[in-house]
Design a protein around this motif. Structure first.
Motif, PDB file in Angstrom:
ATOM      1  N   LEU A 272       3.583   2.507  12.389  1.00  0.00           N
ATOM      2  CA  LEU A 272       4.808   2.216  11.648  1.00  0.00           C
ATOM      3  C   LEU A 272       6.072   2.712  12.340  1.00  0.00           C
ATOM      4  CD1 LEU A 272       3.659   3.004   8.006  1.00  0.00           C
ATOM      5  CD2 LEU A 272       3.827   0.776   9.115  1.00  0.00           C
ATOM      6  N   PHE A 273       5.930   3.601  13.308  1.00  0.00           N
ATOM      7  CA  PHE A 273       7.113   4.124  13.969  1.00  0.00           C
ATOM      8  C   PHE A 273       6.804   4.421  15.428  1.00  0.00           C
ATOM      9  CE2 PHE A 273       4.814   7.786  12.448  1.00  0.00           C
ATOM     10  CZ  PHE A 273       4.890   8.677  13.491  1.00  0.00           C
ATOM     11  N   ILE A 274       7.859   4.563  16.174  1.00  0.00           N
ATOM     12  CA  ILE A 274       7.733   4.903  17.587  1.00  0.00           C
ATOM     13  C   ILE A 274       8.531   6.176  17.814  1.00  0.00           C
ATOM     14  CG2 ILE A 274       8.317   4.231  19.938  1.00  0.00           C
ATOM     15  CD1 ILE A 274       8.033   1.328  19.040  1.00  0.00           C
ATOM     16  N   MET A 275       7.894   7.144  18.411  1.00  0.00           N
ATOM     17  CA  MET A 275       8.563   8.395  18.704  1.00  0.00           C
ATOM     18  C   MET A 275       8.934   8.369  20.176  1.00  0.00           C
ATOM     19  SD  MET A 275       8.818  11.257  16.857  1.00  0.00           S
ATOM     20  CE  MET A 275       8.459  12.966  16.824  1.00  0.00           C
ATOM     21  N   GLU A 276      10.205   8.317  20.426  1.00  0.00           N
ATOM     22  CA  GLU A 276      10.680   8.230  21.789  1.00  0.00           C
ATOM     23  C   GLU A 276      11.071   9.616  22.261  1.00  0.00           C
ATOM     24  OE1 GLU A 276      14.331   6.055  23.960  1.00  0.00           O
ATOM     25  OE2 GLU A 276      13.220   4.869  22.499  1.00  0.00           O
TER      26      GLU A 276
ATOM     27  N   LYS B 261      -3.984   6.434  11.914  1.00  0.00           N
ATOM     28  CA  LYS B 261      -3.825   5.339  12.875  1.00  0.00           C
ATOM     29  C   LYS B 261      -2.831   4.302  12.351  1.00  0.00           C
ATOM     30  CE  LYS B 261      -6.490   1.974  15.502  1.00  0.00           C
ATOM     31  NZ  LYS B 261      -7.802   1.366  15.720  1.00  0.00           N
ATOM     32  N   GLU B 262      -2.951   3.956  11.074  1.00  0.00           N
ATOM     33  CA  GLU B 262      -2.036   2.983  10.483  1.00  0.00           C
ATOM     34  C   GLU B 262      -0.615   3.537  10.403  1.00  0.00           C
ATOM     35  OE1 GLU B 262      -4.977   0.535   7.471  1.00  0.00           O
ATOM     36  OE2 GLU B 262      -4.377   2.566   6.921  1.00  0.00           O
TER      37      GLU B 262
ATOM     38  N   VAL C 188       0.859  -1.173   0.000  1.00  0.00           N
ATOM     39  CA  VAL C 188       0.000   0.000   0.000  1.00  0.00           C
ATOM     40  C   VAL C 188       0.905   1.236   0.000  1.00  0.00           C
ATOM     41  CG1 VAL C 188      -1.725   1.274   1.324  1.00  0.00           C
ATOM     42  CG2 VAL C 188      -1.747  -1.221   1.335  1.00  0.00           C
ATOM     43  N   MET C 189       0.508   2.243  -0.718  1.00  0.00           N
ATOM     44  CA  MET C 189       1.269   3.480  -0.722  1.00  0.00           C
ATOM     45  C   MET C 189       1.105   4.166   0.626  1.00  0.00           C
ATOM     46  SD  MET C 189       0.502   4.909  -4.548  1.00  0.00           S
ATOM     47  CE  MET C 189       1.357   6.425  -4.238  1.00  0.00           C
ATOM     48  N   LEU C 190       2.176   4.779   1.123  1.00  0.00           N
ATOM     49  CA  LEU C 190       2.116   5.458   2.418  1.00  0.00           C
ATOM     50  C   LEU C 190       1.069   6.562   2.429  1.00  0.00           C
ATOM     51  CD1 LEU C 190       5.874   5.697   3.396  1.00  0.00           C
ATOM     52  CD2 LEU C 190       4.126   4.294   4.448  1.00  0.00           C
TER      53      LEU C 190
END
Length: 145
Positions: free
Chosen positions: A56-60, A51-52, A43-45
């Motif tokens: 995809l990433f985690i912001m710490e 929500k999806e 699927v294209m970003l």
């Protein structure tokens, strides 16, 4: 003998053409299978929902020294220590104008309405506040050198 050699050459050309067509057809089939696979599983970003995307990433966020200011019921967080220090040197009215203008993206008219002041007064407070902050920040930077 020339006729036989010409026919052999024609036969070889037809065989070569046939082989090329077969190879191209095979490539088309492989390409179509690959594209069907990609369409099914990729699927294209830009098509993902918020929500999806967030999965995809985690912001710490590390614990940083933050400074909080209360302005007209708003809780404003300033992460830069130098800016926070410069803001603390201002009078409450001037600090409120800067915080509402730059951290809450409010217009002069909105700030004037909230603080029951004239718009030109807000503009003047902001201008003078920025001058004082610049001066304080320059002094602070020179002291650290």
């Amino acid at each position: 003998m020339e006729q036989s050699s010409f026919q052999d050459e024609q036969t070889v050309r037809h065989q070569f053409d046939s082989l090329c067509k077969l190879a191209l057809k095979s490539e088309v089939i492989n390409y179509e299978k690959h594209m069907a696979y990609r369409q099914k599983y990729e699927v294209m970003l830009s098509e993902l929902s918020e929500k999806e995307l967030s999965r995809l990433f985690i912001m710490e966020e590390h614990e940083m020294e933050t400074h909080r200011f209360q302005v007209l019921g708003y809780d404003i967080e300033v992460k830069d220590a130098l800016i926070a220090e410069a803001l603390q040197t201002l009078t409450e009215k001037k600090r409120n104008v800067v915080l509402l203008s730059y951290f809450m993206d409010m217009s002069d008219a909105d700030i004037a309405r909230e603080m029951n002041l004239v718009r030109s007064t807000i503009n003047e407070h902001r201008r003078r506040s920025l001058e004082l902050m610049r001066k304080n920040m320059e002094e602070s930077a020179n002291e650290k050198k």
